[in-house]
Design an enzyme around this catalytic site. Structure first.
Site, mmCIF file in Angstrom:
data_model
loop_
_atom_site.group_PDB
_atom_site.id
_atom_site.type_symbol
_atom_site.label_atom_id
_atom_site.label_comp_id
_atom_site.label_asym_id
_atom_site.label_seq_id
_atom_site.Cartn_x
_atom_site.Cartn_y
_atom_site.Cartn_z
ATOM 1 N N ASP A 112 0.825 -1.216 0.000
ATOM 2 C CA ASP A 112 0.000 0.000 0.000
ATOM 3 C C ASP A 112 0.857 1.263 0.000
ATOM 4 O O ASP A 112 0.537 2.247 -0.676
ATOM 5 C CB ASP A 112 -0.931 0.009 1.227
ATOM 6 C CG ASP A 112 -2.164 -0.845 0.999
ATOM 7 O OD1 ASP A 112 -2.112 -1.735 0.126
ATOM 8 O OD2 ASP A 112 -3.175 -0.630 1.690
ATOM 9 N N ASN A 162 -4.649 -2.345 -4.609
ATOM 10 C CA ASN A 162 -5.850 -2.440 -3.770
ATOM 11 C C ASN A 162 -5.692 -1.549 -2.544
ATOM 12 O O ASN A 162 -6.193 -1.846 -1.464
ATOM 13 C CB ASN A 162 -6.084 -3.899 -3.344
ATOM 14 C CG ASN A 162 -7.509 -4.147 -2.879
ATOM 15 O OD1 ASN A 162 -8.387 -3.304 -3.025
ATOM 16 N ND2 ASN A 162 -7.742 -5.308 -2.299
ATOM 17 N N ASP A 389 -10.983 -3.230 11.731
ATOM 18 C CA ASP A 389 -9.856 -4.098 11.372
ATOM 19 C C ASP A 389 -9.491 -5.024 12.522
ATOM 20 O O ASP A 389 -9.323 -6.234 12.332
ATOM 21 C CB ASP A 389 -8.647 -3.257 10.966
ATOM 22 C CG ASP A 389 -8.820 -2.601 9.605
ATOM 23 O OD1 ASP A 389 -9.736 -3.011 8.860
ATOM 24 O OD2 ASP A 389 -8.060 -1.671 9.288
ATOM 25 N N GLU A 417 -10.891 -5.130 1.654
ATOM 26 C CA GLU A 417 -10.069 -5.796 0.649
ATOM 27 C C GLU A 417 -10.770 -7.004 0.037
ATOM 28 O O GLU A 417 -10.529 -7.368 -1.112
ATOM 29 C CB GLU A 417 -8.735 -6.216 1.250
ATOM 30 C CG GLU A 417 -7.735 -5.074 1.404
ATOM 31 C CD GLU A 417 -7.952 -4.216 2.626
ATOM 32 O OE1 GLU A 417 -7.040 -3.448 2.955
ATOM 33 O OE2 GLU A 417 -9.024 -4.300 3.261
ATOM 34 N N HIS A 464 -4.800 -9.505 3.303
ATOM 35 C CA HIS A 464 -3.731 -9.616 4.281
ATOM 36 C C HIS A 464 -4.224 -9.936 5.677
ATOM 37 O O HIS A 464 -3.626 -10.744 6.401
ATOM 38 C CB HIS A 464 -2.923 -8.315 4.295
ATOM 39 C CG HIS A 464 -3.753 -7.086 4.545
ATOM 40 N ND1 HIS A 464 -3.410 -6.124 5.468
ATOM 41 C CD2 HIS A 464 -4.926 -6.643 4.000
ATOM 42 C CE1 HIS A 464 -4.314 -5.160 5.477
ATOM 43 N NE2 HIS A 464 -5.239 -5.447 4.596
ATOM 44 N N ARG A 465 -5.322 -9.309 6.094
ATOM 45 C CA ARG A 465 -5.787 -9.500 7.475
ATOM 46 C C ARG A 465 -6.412 -10.882 7.690
ATOM 47 O O ARG A 465 -6.398 -11.400 8.809
ATOM 48 C CB ARG A 465 -6.739 -8.376 7.874
ATOM 49 C CG ARG A 465 -6.067 -7.014 7.838
ATOM 50 C CD ARG A 465 -6.644 -6.011 8.791
ATOM 51 N NE ARG A 465 -5.995 -4.717 8.613
ATOM 52 C CZ ARG A 465 -4.812 -4.389 9.119
ATOM 53 N NH1 ARG A 465 -4.149 -5.267 9.862
ATOM 54 N NH2 ARG A 465 -4.285 -3.191 8.892
ATOM 55 N N LYS A 490 0.738 -6.658 1.781
ATOM 56 C CA LYS A 490 -0.041 -5.419 1.692
ATOM 57 C C LYS A 490 0.255 -4.490 2.857
ATOM 58 O O LYS A 490 0.332 -3.266 2.683
ATOM 59 C CB LYS A 490 -1.534 -5.743 1.634
ATOM 60 C CG LYS A 490 -2.436 -4.512 1.514
ATOM 61 C CD LYS A 490 -3.888 -4.930 1.330
ATOM 62 C CE LYS A 490 -4.812 -3.726 1.419
ATOM 63 N NZ LYS A 490 -4.608 -2.748 0.349
#
Length: 505
Positions: A112, A162, A389, A417, A464-465, A490
């Site tokens: 990012d 993204n 998040d 995402e 990613h998360r 990311k």
């Protein structure tokens, strides 16, 4: 603290790969993201974005692009967090708009941030890299809006992957200058709404548009500066729309007032934005309650001035994985880089772990978490509207609790995402939980006796998360197989290395 050697395969290979020699995992150089009929990345073929993560371990099976996280007994130790993604890209943009040069330190190394840096390079904003420290750059500001470096008839095309923290702020900031721009990204970016931001910019007089049928990028801008004005936007989908307008406003020619017409989710991120703007010399006037329908005024007299240097705080969202791991296993973990003086809302996740039964100790720039072995984690009912998040990490912690856990006010999961609500429901179910899904909340009933299914393949949906969150399922004493582990590039390319560094198996 016991740290298993990576080269010995503490995070073991999946059955398909028997090599014991460490290697550096490098995903394909080009991004592929196949969209399924449901409009989400097809995880059977989706791969990570362009930048290669730094996974120096023998645990990645190149043939299947999976990583098996071996059963985790305990997490114990101290981790120093990488820089905050949200703060990193905000700092870069404000430095680019400021009068003077700004040294940005502890910048997050991730996809990012790379997209934002590449965009600044493309627009010929001077960015000097430190050859000895990739987390430090010096940005020479434009002392005003960023103009296209191309001619009047040429279009500056920016590819932003993204990265929502690059797409939204740049879409607003570039309307304040002059030139023609097209902002685009990967297929998933073309599914992430931006219409509310475009609507606000149009109210201020900008010539800007997105795809009318979807309300998503690409974003087309024919910029000729903005004189100022008033805009009323929705704050229900994403606080990034408001943050983007706020950050761009000081480089408009006149006063700007932005009001929220319904409700503002993730308000701490807006407070973070306003606080950072103040460090660059701009004061935002706030009228009303941040939890209601506030309005914000930026007078034309407010201009960005470089603070000279700025240190990016550690990423509080990334802290949640280590905080939860300590709470789940009963180990003791200290995360350094954010604490009681943090400007990030996600540090509140530690309070949720405390409510579940963990012991939390705060310091100005660190958080220490443990749990008494005689105290079991309890299910909780939490409004996570301000911490969406970190709320993902709560979903996995819920697998280890007594009783159900309700995660409320997370409609924004559906716009991230990937479609995170569907993804979390699917993966928690595979691990043995029973999950009730609603429009903006879910209820997670843990597996019977908290026995998590072994050798489950976790689809990460190019998110990613998802990869980082579900690695914690290994704390149940089971193998967890993470598909496309490189997607952590990311925001946290070294996540699995850092997790292993404090793991006892």
């Amino acid at each position: 603290m016991t740290t298993s050697a990576l080269a010995l395969g503490a995070l073991v290979l999946s059955a398909a790969c028997n090599t014991g020699t460490p290697f550096a995992f490098t995903p394909p150089a080009s991004h592929k993201s196949v969209i399924s009929a449901r409009g989400r990345p097809d995880v059977s073929t989706a791969t990570c974005e362009q930048s290669a993560p730094s996974l120096h371990m023998s645990a990645v099976d190149e043939a299947t692009n999976t990583l098996t996280v071996a059963p985790i007994k305990s997490l114990d130790g101290t981790v120093t967090l990488p820089g905050s993604k949200s703060l990193s890209n905000r700092c870069l943009l404000l430095a680019a708009l400021s009068d003077g040069a700004t040294k940005v330190e502890n910048l997050l190394e991730s996809d990012d941030i790379r997209y934002m840096l590449e965009a600044l390079d493309q627009m010929q904003v001077p960015v000097e890299r430190d050859p000895k420290d990739p987390t430090t750059v010096t940005v020479t500001g434009q002392a005003g809006p960023i103009n296209s470096p191309l001619g009047d008839d040429e279009t500056c095309e920016l590819f932003l992957g993204n990265a929502g923290t690059a797409m939204r702020p740049l879409a607003a900031a570039l309307c304040m200058g002059k030139g023609k721009f097209v902002l685009d990204g990967v297929p998933r970016m073309r599914e992430r709404p931006i219409a509310d931001l475009i609507d606000g910019l149009k109210q201020l007089g900008a010539d800007v548009s997105c795809v009318e049928e979807t309300g998503c990028p690409p974003v087309t801008i024919n910029a000729n500066g903005l004189k100022g004005g008033k805009a009323s936007i929705s704050g229900k989908m994403s606080s990034q729309f408001l943050s983007s307008l706020l950050m761009a406003s000081p480089v408009a020619e006149g006063d700007i007032t932005i009001s929220i017409k319904d409700e503002l989710i993730s308000a701490p991120y807006v407070s973070l934005t306003i606080g950072l703007m103040k460090k660059f010399g701009v004061n935002v006037q706030i009228d009303g309650d941040m939890k209601g329908t506030p309005s914000f005024t930026i007078p034309a007299t407010e201009k960005y001035i470089s603070p000279g240097s700025i240190l990016v705080e550690g990423d509080a969202s990334s802290a949640s994985y280590f905080i939860a791991g300590a709470a789940i296993t009963g180990g003791t973990v200290t995360v350094r880089g954010c604490g009681s003086e943090s400007v990030q809302g996600d540090v509140a996740f530690a309070n949720v772990m405390e409510k579940m039964g963990a012991k939390v100790t705060w310091a100005p720039e660190s958080i220490t978490v443990t749990r008494d072995p005689d105290v079991k984690l309890k299910g909780v009912d939490v409004d996570c509207g301000e911490t969406p998040d970190a709320a993902m990490t709560l979903a996995v912690a819920a697998l280890f609790a007594e009783g159900p856990t309700t995660i409320r006010n997370v409609y924004s999961w559906r716009l991230k995402e990937t479609e995170r609500m569907k993804a979390i429901v699917a993966e928690c179910t595979k691990l043995g939980a029973t999950v009730e899904e609603f429009r903006d909340y879910c209820i997670i009933h843990p597996p019977k006796d908290n026995v998590v299914n072994d050798n489950v393949l976790i689809e990460t949906y190019d998110d990613h998360r998802m990869a980082m969150t579900f690695s914690l399922a290994a704390c149940a004493g089971v193998n967890v197989i993470i598909n496309d582990p490189g997607c952590t590039a990311k925001t946290f390319p070294t996540y699995f290395d850092m997790l292993e560094s404090i793991t006892s198996h």
